[in-house]
Scaffold this motif. Sequence first.
Motif, PDB file in Angstrom:
ATOM      1  N   VAL A 297       0.839  -1.211   0.000  1.00 42.32           N
ATOM      2  CA  VAL A 297       0.000   0.000   0.000  1.00 42.32           C
ATOM      3  C   VAL A 297       0.867   1.252   0.000  1.00 42.32           C
ATOM      4  N   LEU A 298       0.513   2.190  -0.898  1.00 43.05           N
ATOM      5  CA  LEU A 298       1.218   3.461  -0.889  1.00 43.05           C
ATOM      6  C   LEU A 298       0.422   4.426  -0.030  1.00 43.05           C
ATOM      7  N   GLU A 299       0.912   4.675   1.195  1.00 38.21           N
ATOM      8  CA  GLU A 299       0.131   5.544   2.088  1.00 38.21           C
ATOM      9  C   GLU A 299       1.041   6.405   2.954  1.00 38.21           C
ATOM     10  N   LEU A 300       0.452   7.530   3.385  1.00 40.09           N
ATOM     11  CA  LEU A 300       1.170   8.393   4.309  1.00 40.09           C
ATOM     12  C   LEU A 300       0.912   7.893   5.722  1.00 40.09           C
ATOM     13  N   PRO A 301       1.798   8.207   6.648  1.00 41.08           N
ATOM     14  CA  PRO A 301       1.518   7.818   8.029  1.00 41.08           C
ATOM     15  C   PRO A 301       0.263   8.527   8.563  1.00 41.08           C
ATOM     16  N   GLU A 302      -0.154   8.066   9.727  1.00 41.89           N
ATOM     17  CA  GLU A 302      -1.360   8.552  10.406  1.00 41.89           C
ATOM     18  C   GLU A 302      -1.547  10.081  10.341  1.00 41.89           C
ATOM     19  N   ALA A 303      -0.508  10.814  10.653  1.00 45.39           N
ATOM     20  CA  ALA A 303      -0.642  12.272  10.777  1.00 45.39           C
ATOM     21  C   ALA A 303      -0.666  12.998   9.429  1.00 45.39           C
ATOM     22  N   GLY A 304      -0.524  12.265   8.342  1.00 46.79           N
ATOM     23  CA  GLY A 304      -0.624  12.867   7.016  1.00 46.79           C
ATOM     24  C   GLY A 304       0.544  13.771   6.669  1.00 46.79           C
ATOM     25  N   PHE A 305       0.324  14.588   5.640  1.00 43.20           N
ATOM     26  CA  PHE A 305       1.405  15.430   5.146  1.00 43.20           C
ATOM     27  C   PHE A 305       1.834  16.472   6.183  1.00 43.20           C
ATOM     28  N   LEU A 306       0.829  16.996   6.900  1.00 40.70           N
ATOM     29  CA  LEU A 306       1.147  17.969   7.949  1.00 40.70           C
ATOM     30  C   LEU A 306       2.071  17.344   8.993  1.00 40.70           C
ATOM     31  N   GLY A 307       1.812  16.082   9.282  1.00 41.84           N
ATOM     32  CA  GLY A 307       2.645  15.351  10.233  1.00 41.84           C
ATOM     33  C   GLY A 307       4.081  15.266   9.734  1.00 41.84           C
ATOM     34  N   LEU A 308       4.219  14.955   8.444  1.00 46.21           N
ATOM     35  CA  LEU A 308       5.572  14.837   7.878  1.00 46.21           C
ATOM     36  C   LEU A 308       6.309  16.163   7.956  1.00 46.21           C
ATOM     37  N   ILE A 309       5.564  17.240   7.642  1.00 46.44           N
ATOM     38  CA  ILE A 309       6.210  18.561   7.710  1.00 46.44           C
ATOM     39  C   ILE A 309       6.647  18.854   9.146  1.00 46.44           C
ATOM     40  N   THR A 310       5.779  18.519  10.103  1.00 42.96           N
ATOM     41  CA  THR A 310       6.132  18.756  11.513  1.00 42.96           C
ATOM     42  C   THR A 310       7.385  17.959  11.885  1.00 42.96           C
ATOM     43  N   ILE A 311       7.411  16.710  11.426  1.00 43.10           N
ATOM     44  CA  ILE A 311       8.583  15.874  11.719  1.00 43.10           C
ATOM     45  C   ILE A 311       9.852  16.511  11.152  1.00 43.10           C
ATOM     46  N   VAL A 312       9.768  16.942   9.898  1.00 41.18           N
ATOM     47  CA  VAL A 312      10.953  17.527   9.252  1.00 41.18           C
ATOM     48  C   VAL A 312      11.398  18.780   9.994  1.00 41.18           C
ATOM     49  N   ILE A 313      10.434  19.630  10.352  1.00 42.33           N
ATOM     50  CA  ILE A 313      10.804  20.869  11.044  1.00 42.33           C
ATOM     51  C   ILE A 313      11.438  20.565  12.409  1.00 42.33           C
ATOM     52  N   LEU A 314      10.824  19.627  13.137  1.00 43.73           N
ATOM     53  CA  LEU A 314      11.384  19.266  14.443  1.00 43.73           C
ATOM     54  C   LEU A 314      12.798  18.716  14.303  1.00 43.73           C
ATOM     55  N   ALA A 315      12.954  17.757  13.414  1.00 46.77           N
ATOM     56  CA  ALA A 315      14.255  17.102  13.278  1.00 46.77           C
ATOM     57  C   ALA A 315      15.309  18.073  12.756  1.00 46.77           C
ATOM     58  N   ALA A 316      14.930  18.899  11.779  1.00 48.95           N
ATOM     59  CA  ALA A 316      15.898  19.841  11.217  1.00 48.95           C
ATOM     60  C   ALA A 316      16.263  20.907  12.251  1.00 48.95           C
ATOM     61  N   SER A 317      15.282  21.336  13.046  1.00 52.03           N
ATOM     62  CA  SER A 317      15.581  22.350  14.065  1.00 52.03           C
ATOM     63  C   SER A 317      16.522  21.789  15.116  1.00 52.03           C
ATOM     64  N   PHE A 318      16.254  20.552  15.519  1.00 46.43           N
ATOM     65  CA  PHE A 318      17.146  19.913  16.480  1.00 46.43           C
ATOM     66  C   PHE A 318      18.546  19.792  15.883  1.00 46.43           C
ATOM     67  N   GLY A 319      18.587  19.282  14.661  1.00 50.39           N
ATOM     68  CA  GLY A 319      19.881  19.062  14.004  1.00 50.39           C
ATOM     69  C   GLY A 319      20.671  20.345  13.856  1.00 50.39           C
ATOM     70  N   ILE A 320      20.069  21.324  13.203  1.00 53.80           N
ATOM     71  CA  ILE A 320      20.798  22.563  12.926  1.00 53.80           C
ATOM     72  C   ILE A 320      20.982  23.381  14.200  1.00 53.80           C
ATOM     73  N   GLY A 321      19.921  23.467  15.010  1.00 49.24           N
ATOM     74  CA  GLY A 321      19.981  24.295  16.211  1.00 49.24           C
ATOM     75  C   GLY A 321      20.976  23.768  17.223  1.00 49.24           C
ATOM     76  N   VAL A 322      20.897  22.495  17.523  1.00 54.27           N
ATOM     77  CA  VAL A 322      21.746  21.947  18.586  1.00 54.27           C
ATOM     78  C   VAL A 322      23.083  21.463  18.022  1.00 54.27           C
ATOM     79  N   VAL A 323      22.997  20.477  17.137  1.00 52.25           N
ATOM     80  CA  VAL A 323      24.240  19.911  16.591  1.00 52.25           C
ATOM     81  C   VAL A 323      24.961  20.937  15.715  1.00 52.25           C
ATOM     82  N   GLY A 324      24.198  21.589  14.825  1.00 52.60           N
ATOM     83  CA  GLY A 324      24.794  22.542  13.884  1.00 52.60           C
ATOM     84  C   GLY A 324      25.579  23.633  14.594  1.00 52.60           C
ATOM     85  N   ASN A 325      25.012  24.225  15.632  1.00 54.12           N
ATOM     86  CA  ASN A 325      25.705  25.292  16.355  1.00 54.12           C
ATOM     87  C   ASN A 325      27.020  24.818  16.958  1.00 54.12           C
ATOM     88  N   LEU A 326      26.983  23.617  17.535  1.00 58.71           N
ATOM     89  CA  LEU A 326      28.209  23.092  18.133  1.00 58.71           C
ATOM     90  C   LEU A 326      29.271  22.840  17.073  1.00 58.71           C
TER      91      LEU A 326
END
Lengths: 266, 318
Positions: free
Chosen positions: A137-166
Motif C-alpha cells: 500500500v502506498l500511504e502516508l503515516p497517520e498524521a498525514g502530510f502535515l505530520g511529515l512537515i512537523t517531523i521535518v521541522i522538528l528534526a531539522a531544528s534539532f539538528g541545525i539548532g543543537v548539533v549545527g551550532n556546536l
Amino acid sequence: MRLNTILTLYVRNLKQYRRLPAVLAFSFIVPVIQYLIFSNLFNSLSDVPGNPYGGYPYYMYITPAIIILTAIFGSVNSSAALLVDLNTGYFDKLRATPASLAPQIIARFMSEFTRLSLQLFLIITVSILYHKKVSGVLELPEAGFLGLITIVILAASFGIGVVGNLVVALAFKTKSEQAVQAVFPLFFVAVFMSTAYVPDVLLPGWLQSAVIYNPSEYLIRAVRGIFLEGFTDSTLDSITIAVSCIIVLTAITSTINYRTIIKSID
Amino acid sequence: MSDENIVVVQHLEKKYKSGTHAVKGISFNVKKGEIFGMLGPNGAGKTTTLQMMGTLLGITEGKIKILDYDVSAESNLVRENIGFALQEAGLDSLSTVKELITFHVKLFGFSGADVEKRVEQSLSLLDLHEYSNQMIPELSGGTQRRLDLAVSLVHDPKLLILDEPTTGLDPAHRSDLWSLLKKLKSEKGITIVMSTHYMEEADVLCDRLAIIDSGEIVAIDTPQKLKKTIGKDRIEFKLFKSLSDEQIRSMKERFDEADVSIKESFFTVKVDDGEEALLDTLKSIIEMDVKVKGTKVLRPTLDDVYLKYTGKRLEEVQ
Ligand SMILES: Nc1ncnc2c1ncn2[C@@H]1O[C@H](COP(=O)(O)OP(=O)(O)OP(=O)(O)O)[C@@H](O)[C@H]1O
Ligand SMILES: [Mg+2]
C-alpha cells in the motif's frame, strides 16, 4: 543588515551544494543503508513479548530513529561548506563586504536547514516506498502530510539548532574538517542510547533510567508519536517537550557558538 | 575632518589577544584620488592596519574614519563603499570566475540588467574573459589575484584597500596592474591605500608613502621628498688610474671637501642635481688632466630611504 544580502548569500550557498556532492550523499547514504539493514536484521524484535510497539513492523518503529539519525548526520556536515570558505580565506574577504559577519552566518544556517530538510524528506520518501514494497500500500503515516512537515521541522531544528551550532563553533575554533568529523561518534552514540531502536521496556535497566537525560530521546518520542500514532494528546505533549528542549539547547549552543565566533576574530 | 580626506587615521593602536602590540599609535590622512603606499618589513603591522581600516579587525585604541564614517560605529556604511583585496587572495573555491563576479555584483544590491552589465565590465577591466567559465582553483595564482581585484571593484568603491596587490604577479602583469591602478585613479577618482614590498612599485605608483617599522610610522612623505632626506645626488667617475696627491688636492679645492670621496680609482662628488651637473663636473675634472674611463649618476633610492629609517634593505625579488 539587509534581507537582500542574506538572500543573496543564501542562494549562493544553495548553489554551492552542487559542487559538494559528498556532503549531500554521505549524510544520506549511511542512514538509508542502516534503515535497510536494521529493518531486516532485527525484524523479529516486534514479536518479543511485552513489546508495546509489537503491533507495528520493526521497520516502522525505527523510521523515526532513521529520520533523526539523518538529521544528526546531516548536521555534523553543516560546517563542511563553511569550512571551505574559512580555509580559503574567502569568509574574511566577504566580511569586508555587505556580507559582513552576521549575514554570512545567518545565511549559512538557512541553507543548511534547507539542505537538511530536503534530505529528511528524501529519507521519509524512502520509508514510504519501503512500506509500499512490504505492505503493497502506498500511504502516508497517520498524521498525514502535515505530520511529515512537523517531523521535518522538528528534526531539522534539532539538528541545525543543537548539533549545527556546536559543529560550527568547532569549525571556527579549529578550522579543521577532521576535528569536526571527530565529534561525529558522540552524536551517533546519543541516538543509540535512547529508545530509538529498542522500546523502553526492552532496554537494559540502567539505560531505561538514563534515557531521560538524553535530549535526543525527547525528539524521538515526539517524532515517533507523530509518525506512528498521529496528533494524539500524548503526541502533542511530546511535541511540546521536544520543542522546549530544542529551544533551551539551541539557546545554549548558539551562545557558545556566538562567543567562539567573536573570539576567533581578534 | 576636511572633505578632501578619504581616510583619517588617528592614534591607531592594535594589541592582539596574544599580546603582540602590532600597531603603536599611528596617524595619517589619505586625500581623495591619492595612491597611498605603506612600505615596511615583514611584521611591521601593514596588514593589521589595513584590516582595521577594512572592518576586519577590532581597533584597540584610536580611530579610523573612512569617507567620514567611523569604521567601528558605522562599519556597514564603510563596507558598502570600499573594496578590499586581502594579502592572501582567498576566493570561493567552489565557483567559476563568472559565478563569483556575478555573486559579488548582487551582493552590492544590483539586480536585473545591471548585473550582466557589471559582470561584463568587470571581466573586461581585468582581462578575465577567457577564464570566465573556469573553476577558481584551476586558475594560476596571478590570475586569482586579478580576479580578487575584479570582485573588489564591482561596485565602484570610493576607496580601494590593497594588501600587497602585486606579490606573486609576473613583471608583465605587475606593470599591467600598475597601469590599471593609475587608470582607476585618473578616470574614476578612486583613492587607493596599499601595502607593498617593492621599491619600484612604491616609487612609480604611490603619490605618498608611509614607511612603517615595528608598528610605527617612521617616515611619511612623497617618494621624491623621502629620497631628498637621504641627501644629494652623487656623480661617480671611474678613472684609468688612481689620483695623485696633487690631483686630490686640486679636487678638494675645486669641489667642497665634504662632497668629495675618493676610493682607489673611483672619484665621487655630491651635487644637487646629478644629471644637470654632470657635464660641468666632467669638464672640471678633465681640465685637471685626470683621465676618465666612465661615469655614473647615482641618485638616492627608496631602498636608501628604507635602510635609513628601518636599518634593513628592501628585499628586491625582481
Ligand atoms: N591574528 C594575529 N594574532 C596575533 N598576532 C598577529 C596576528 N596577525 C598578525 N600578528 C602579529 O602582528 C605583527 C604585525 O603583523 P602584520 O601581519 O600586520 O605585518 P605585515 O606588515 O603585514 O607583514 P608582512 O609584510 O609579512 O605581510 C606581527 O608581529 C605578527 O606576528
Ligand atoms: Mg602583511
